[in-house]
Every structure is written in structure tokens, then in C-alpha cells.
Design a protein around this motif. Structure first.
Motif, PDB file in Angstrom:
ATOM      1  N   ILE A  94       0.853  -1.186   0.000  1.00  0.00           N
ATOM      2  CA  ILE A  94       0.000   0.000   0.000  1.00  0.00           C
ATOM      3  C   ILE A  94       0.888   1.235   0.000  1.00  0.00           C
ATOM      4  N   GLU A  95       0.620   2.152  -0.926  1.00  0.00           N
ATOM      5  CA  GLU A  95       1.409   3.377  -1.053  1.00  0.00           C
ATOM      6  C   GLU A  95       0.492   4.566  -1.291  1.00  0.00           C
ATOM      7  N   GLU A  96       0.903   5.711  -0.755  1.00  0.00           N
ATOM      8  CA  GLU A  96       0.213   6.963  -1.051  1.00  0.00           C
ATOM      9  C   GLU A  96       0.750   7.533  -2.359  1.00  0.00           C
ATOM     10  N   ARG A  97      -0.158   8.052  -3.162  1.00  0.00           N
ATOM     11  CA  ARG A  97       0.241   8.695  -4.410  1.00  0.00           C
ATOM     12  C   ARG A  97       0.428  10.190  -4.195  1.00  0.00           C
ATOM     13  N   PRO A  98       1.393  10.825  -4.886  1.00  0.00           N
ATOM     14  CA  PRO A  98       1.638  12.264  -4.696  1.00  0.00           C
ATOM     15  C   PRO A  98       0.401  13.101  -4.998  1.00  0.00           C
ATOM     16  N   VAL A  99       0.287  14.206  -4.265  1.00  0.00           N
ATOM     17  CA  VAL A  99      -0.829  15.129  -4.434  1.00  0.00           C
ATOM     18  C   VAL A  99      -0.294  16.398  -5.084  1.00  0.00           C
ATOM     19  N   SER A 100      -1.025  16.908  -6.080  1.00  0.00           N
ATOM     20  CA  SER A 100      -0.555  18.071  -6.834  1.00  0.00           C
ATOM     21  C   SER A 100      -0.678  19.372  -6.066  1.00  0.00           C
ATOM     22  N   GLU A 101      -1.410  19.402  -4.963  1.00  0.00           N
ATOM     23  CA  GLU A 101      -1.597  20.635  -4.205  1.00  0.00           C
ATOM     24  C   GLU A 101      -0.296  21.021  -3.486  1.00  0.00           C
ATOM     25  N   THR A 102      -0.232  22.296  -3.098  1.00  0.00           N
ATOM     26  CA  THR A 102       0.966  22.790  -2.414  1.00  0.00           C
ATOM     27  C   THR A 102       1.129  22.185  -1.024  1.00  0.00           C
ATOM     28  N   ASN A 103       0.030  21.735  -0.434  1.00  0.00           N
ATOM     29  CA  ASN A 103       0.114  21.085   0.882  1.00  0.00           C
ATOM     30  C   ASN A 103       0.031  19.571   0.756  1.00  0.00           C
ATOM     31  N   GLY A 104       0.487  19.029  -0.372  1.00  0.00           N
ATOM     32  CA  GLY A 104       0.521  17.579  -0.540  1.00  0.00           C
ATOM     33  C   GLY A 104       1.451  16.918   0.453  1.00  0.00           C
ATOM     34  N   TRP A 105       1.171  15.675   0.776  1.00  0.00           N
ATOM     35  CA  TRP A 105       1.921  14.980   1.825  1.00  0.00           C
ATOM     36  C   TRP A 105       3.406  14.876   1.490  1.00  0.00           C
ATOM     37  N   GLN A 106       3.777  14.871   0.200  1.00  0.00           N
ATOM     38  CA  GLN A 106       5.189  14.705  -0.171  1.00  0.00           C
ATOM     39  C   GLN A 106       6.046  15.868   0.309  1.00  0.00           C
ATOM     40  N   HIS A 107       5.444  17.008   0.659  1.00  0.00           N
ATOM     41  CA  HIS A 107       6.202  18.142   1.189  1.00  0.00           C
ATOM     42  C   HIS A 107       6.376  18.059   2.708  1.00  0.00           C
ATOM     43  N   PHE A 108       5.718  17.112   3.350  1.00  0.00           N
ATOM     44  CA  PHE A 108       5.732  17.038   4.808  1.00  0.00           C
ATOM     45  C   PHE A 108       6.352  15.751   5.352  1.00  0.00           C
ATOM     46  N   MET A 109       6.492  14.732   4.526  1.00  0.00           N
ATOM     47  CA  MET A 109       6.961  13.436   5.027  1.00  0.00           C
ATOM     48  C   MET A 109       7.480  12.603   3.871  1.00  0.00           C
ATOM     49  N   ASP A 110       8.127  11.487   4.210  1.00  0.00           N
ATOM     50  CA  ASP A 110       8.552  10.524   3.209  1.00  0.00           C
ATOM     51  C   ASP A 110       7.351   9.688   2.759  1.00  0.00           C
ATOM     52  N   LEU A 111       7.580   8.839   1.772  1.00  0.00           N
ATOM     53  CA  LEU A 111       6.493   8.036   1.206  1.00  0.00           C
ATOM     54  C   LEU A 111       5.944   7.062   2.237  1.00  0.00           C
ATOM     55  N   PRO A 112       4.656   7.170   2.593  1.00  0.00           N
ATOM     56  CA  PRO A 112       4.055   6.185   3.510  1.00  0.00           C
ATOM     57  C   PRO A 112       3.837   4.848   2.787  1.00  0.00           C
ATOM     58  N   ARG A 113       4.331   3.772   3.403  1.00  0.00           N
ATOM     59  CA  ARG A 113       4.198   2.439   2.814  1.00  0.00           C
ATOM     60  C   ARG A 113       3.753   1.454   3.877  1.00  0.00           C
ATOM     61  N   ALA A 114       2.848   0.578   3.473  1.00  0.00           N
ATOM     62  CA  ALA A 114       2.393  -0.501   4.356  1.00  0.00           C
ATOM     63  C   ALA A 114       2.416  -1.801   3.562  1.00  0.00           C
ATOM     64  N   TRP A 115       2.518  -2.933   4.281  1.00  0.00           N
ATOM     65  CA  TRP A 115       2.584  -4.247   3.635  1.00  0.00           C
ATOM     66  C   TRP A 115       1.752  -5.236   4.434  1.00  0.00           C
ATOM     67  N   ILE A 116       0.980  -6.030   3.703  1.00  0.00           N
ATOM     68  CA  ILE A 116       0.146  -7.071   4.316  1.00  0.00           C
ATOM     69  C   ILE A 116       0.446  -8.383   3.601  1.00  0.00           C
ATOM     70  N   MET A 117       0.754  -9.409   4.375  1.00  0.00           N
ATOM     71  CA  MET A 117       1.157 -10.682   3.789  1.00  0.00           C
ATOM     72  C   MET A 117      -0.034 -11.458   3.233  1.00  0.00           C
ATOM     73  N   HIS A 118      -1.154 -11.469   3.963  1.00  0.00           N
ATOM     74  CA  HIS A 118      -2.261 -12.345   3.550  1.00  0.00           C
ATOM     75  C   HIS A 118      -3.588 -11.765   4.016  1.00  0.00           C
ATOM     76  N   VAL A 119      -4.566 -11.797   3.142  1.00  0.00           N
ATOM     77  CA  VAL A 119      -5.945 -11.430   3.477  1.00  0.00           C
ATOM     78  C   VAL A 119      -6.828 -12.560   2.973  1.00  0.00           C
ATOM     79  N   GLY A 120      -7.398 -13.308   3.891  1.00  0.00           N
ATOM     80  CA  GLY A 120      -8.244 -14.426   3.507  1.00  0.00           C
ATOM     81  C   GLY A 120      -9.559 -13.987   2.899  1.00  0.00           C
ATOM     82  N   ALA A 121     -10.258 -14.932   2.299  1.00  0.00           N
ATOM     83  CA  ALA A 121     -11.564 -14.645   1.703  1.00  0.00           C
ATOM     84  C   ALA A 121     -12.526 -14.140   2.769  1.00  0.00           C
ATOM     85  N   LYS A 122     -13.215 -13.038   2.464  1.00  0.00           N
ATOM     86  CA  LYS A 122     -14.186 -12.418   3.372  1.00  0.00           C
ATOM     87  C   LYS A 122     -13.545 -11.927   4.669  1.00  0.00           C
TER      88      LYS A 122
END
Length: 396
Positions: A94-122
Motif C-alpha cells: 500500500i502506497e500513497e500517491r503524490p498530491v498536486s496541491e501545495t500542501n501535498g503529503w510529499q512536502h511534509f513526510m517521506d512516502l508512507p508504505r504498508a505491507w500485508i502478507m495475507h488477506v483471507g476470503a471475506k
């Protein structure tokens, strides 16, 4: 929601190998090479079908991040839901995509990333991204991309969700020297005062009927003899000292007196002034003060003197929302506020100020003094050691 296939570097290399094996097989008419070519091509097709089937049932929701301060970790949580009845999901990024606005997250922090190994059905699984907030402000977040290269790492399949939200990053709070509060406290009755409410203090408040759990020392014997019944002395509730911080930002950024020798920009001085105000208010709040905030130069109503975590969060939010690019406004003096509230006042300027016409007991500080007022590293370590020692003694 937008789905897309990406042919990344491993996929490009793999397709090149497939093409090479196919050309060699055709040229040499070798059955083994034709078999290898078929297996490699089937793996490519299976990779696309499996990843596509998984991602068809994927749903993602960004949970509202809690406010944090600059220089502290920001926790962003994602709720990942698999609506497929049979097909599980593996290796989700999971990654955040850059925002074109002047207060986009890329001006305040590094790229937020999350990882999930497995999500079962339902099933519903939560992922977390932890990043360091670099500066204060209102951070805009919008698109979230979720991708996977399962099962063979050949094809990258992504799904982009539109999840607009804003996160407040409060000003950085620096530990200040302990004697700063003592130097700005003023004599009675502006600081500690008698409360109009009954409580457990030492000052006289009134008389009331005797209660069974009252101490003998609380009994007013002379008054009891005159009334032919026991009455107790009621003490007033102790009140906290009061402090109002006035952040003076009337001067536009371009009007501040900055030279190249200073080694600091006008905007950095303004940010230092905001940091100093937040740090002073945090230290006063921890010391038991009732704190309030006024901001000159912007259309922000003064925040009344109060105590408590909710009130402190409100003050930090007001400081975090200040937009220094907005035009400044002229404000009147705060003498009337002082006399009405009977409080200590500290005025914080970005740089040296010519308007020092306030009363002599008003303390003036500048953003340039942040380094001088910051607690040295040695004292930080000793303070943290004292806290840890106290915790160990309590645990023992």
C-alpha cells in the motif's frame, strides 16, 4: 477505483527471456526449447490471471490519522477488505500517491508504505505505515495505490483508490530550560490566586455544617459554640498560575530584517517563533498552568485560559493551521486582555520588534532565542534518566 497492469523490471527481463527462448526454439526446431517456451509463457499468463482475480475483490479504506507533532512519528492505518468468496489475497503493498496541491503529503513526510502478507476470503486486515512528520501544517492526502506481484513476481497489478483526507501536523515542541517558566512568572495576584470555588486548599472559603468524615482541625469551635451545633471551615480550591502566549506575526515575511550573515531565512524565523510558542505552552501545561493563546496578524480569535488535554490539543491545532503565506492583519494591543484575565503574558516575535510599549512585566521573546532556550542534550539525558529511575522505583 482504477485498475492497471505494470510491466516492471523483473517482468521486462522475463519477457525478454521468453522472446529469446522462442527465437532459439524456432531457429533450431528443438522440442525441449518449445516446451520451455510454453511453460514460461503459461507462467506469464497465469501470473496475470491470478493477480487480476485477487485484486478484483480488494477494497481499501484509510482510517483517519490522529494529529501528531513535527519531528514525531505519524501513524497511518489502512483497512483492507477482501470481498472474494474463495480467492485469498497475498503480498499486498500500500502506497500513497503524490498530491498536486501545495500542501501535498510529499512536502511534509517521506512516502508512507504498508505491507500485508495475507488477506483471507471475506476477511478484513489492517496495515500500518509509520513515517516521520518533517514540518507542521495541514497535509492533504488523496489517492492510495495497492499493488501486488503475486504469484511469480512477473506482473505488477495495481488498484488505485480515491480517498481524500487531511491530516493536521502540530508544531514541533522542543524541551526548554526549566528556569524559563520561573523567569516569566509574575508576583501575586496575577499568578497563583484564590479560587472562588470550594476545594482542598489552605485559604478560607466559608463555613458549612459538620460532616462525619471531617477532621477535628476543620471544626470552627467558637462559631459552633454560638450556634449550638458543630460547623466546619470550608477551604477554597487551589488555583493554577495562568499564562497567555501572544504570537506576534503582524509583520509580513518580506518585512523581517534578515541579512545573509544571519544564516537563517525570514520564514525559518517565523517557524522558530511558532515552535517556541508551542514549546512554552507545552511546558507550562505540564507544570500545571492554565494556558491561553493569541495570534497577531491573522483572523484567529483568542483562545481562553483553560487546562486539560482537550484544551491543549485545541491550542496546538490552532498553531498548526497558521498559513504564513496569507496576508497579515493589524491588531490592537492586548492590555485589555491582561487586565481582564489577570494573567502573565509572553509575547513571541519572529525577530526583534520595535513595538515594546507594553507594561514592564510583559516578557518578550524572539524566534532567534530558540537555540538559547532549548534544553541542552546533557540535561535531556539526565531528565530521561530521572524519569526512568522513578518508573523503576514505582514498579518495585
Amino acid at each position: 477505483m482504477r485498475r492497471r497492469y505494470h510491466l516492471h523490471i523483473p517482468g521486462v527481463v522475463y519477457c525478454g527471456l521468453i522472446l529469446l527462448v522462442g527465437l532459439v526454439a524456432i531457429r533450431g526446431q528443438n522440442n525441449v526449447l518449445f516446451l520451455v517456451f510454453g511453460i514460461m509463457f503459461a507462467a506469464l499468463v497465469i501470473s496475470g490471471l491470478v493477480s487480476g482475480a485477487m485484486m478484483m475483490g480488494l477494497r481499501v479504506r484509510r482510517l483517519d490519522p490522529a494529529p501528531t507533532a513535527a519531528g514525531e512519528p505519524l501513524l497511518i492505518r489502512y483497512e483492507v477488505r477482501n470481498i472474494n468468496r474463495l480467492v485469498p489475497i497475498f503480498n499486498v503493498h500500500i502506497e500513497e500517491r503524490p498530491v498536486s496541491e501545495t500542501n501535498g503529503w510529499q512536502h511534509f513526510m517521506d512516502l508512507p508504505r504498508a505491507w500485508i502478507m495475507h488477506v483471507g476470503a471475506k476477511e478484513v486486515v489492517h496495515g500500518e505505515a509509520i513515517v516521520q512528520a518533517k514540518k507542521r501544517g495541514i497535509v492533504a492526502m488523496n489517492h492510495v495505490r495497492v499493488w501486488t506481484t503475486f504469484p511469480f513476481g512477473i506482473i505488477k497489478k495495481s488498484v488505485t483508490f480515491t480517498l481524500p483526507t487531511h491530516v493536521l501536523i502540530e508544531p514541533k515542541r522542543e524541551p526548554l530550560k526549566r528556569e524559563l517558566l520561573r523567569s516569566i512568572e509574575v508576583p501575586q495576584p496575577v499568578g497563583m490566586r484564590i479560587s472562588p470555588r470550594a476545594g482542598g486548599g489552605d485559604d478560607y472559603f466559608g463555613l458549612r455544617e459538620y460532616r462525619s468524615n471531617d477532621s477535628i482541625r476543620q471544626i470552627a469551635w467558637r462559631r459552633s459554640a454560638g450556634l449550638d451545633q458543630l460547623v466546619s471551615i470550608e477551604r477554597s480550591q487551589p488555583s493554577s498560575p495562568r499564562l497567555r502566549v501572544v504570537l506576534d506575526l503582524e509583520k509580513p515575511t518580506a518585512s523581517l530584517r534578515i541579512s545573509e550573515k544571519d544564516g537563517v531565512t525570514a520564514r525559518e524565523l517565523e517557524e522558530n517563533a511558532i515552535t517556541l510558542a508551542a514549546s512554552l505552552l507545552a511546558m507550562a501545561d505540564q507544570a500545571g498552568f492554565e494556558v491561553g493563546l493569541s495570534v497577531r496578524g491573522f483572523d484567529l480569535p483568542p483562545i481562553a485560559l483553560r487546562r486539560g488535554q482537550r484544551h491543549f490539543r485545541r491550542i496546538m491545532a490552532a498553531l498548526g493551521r497558521i498559513d504564513l503565506d496569507q496576508p497579515r492583519q493589524k491588531h490592537t494591543s492586548h492590555r485589555g486582555i491582561r487586565e481582564a484575565e489577570r494573567t502573565s503574558i509572553v509575547v513571541i516575535h519572529p525577530d526583534r520588534s520595535d513595538d515594546l510599549s507594553e507594561r514592564s512585566d510583559v516578557v518578550h521573546l524572539t524566534g532567534r532565542q530558540l537555540e538559547q532556550l532549548r534544553l541542552p542534550v546533557e540535561e535531556k539525558r539526565s531528565a530521561s534518566k530521572d524519569v526512568s529511575t522513578g518508573r523503576q522505583e514505582v514498579a518495585a
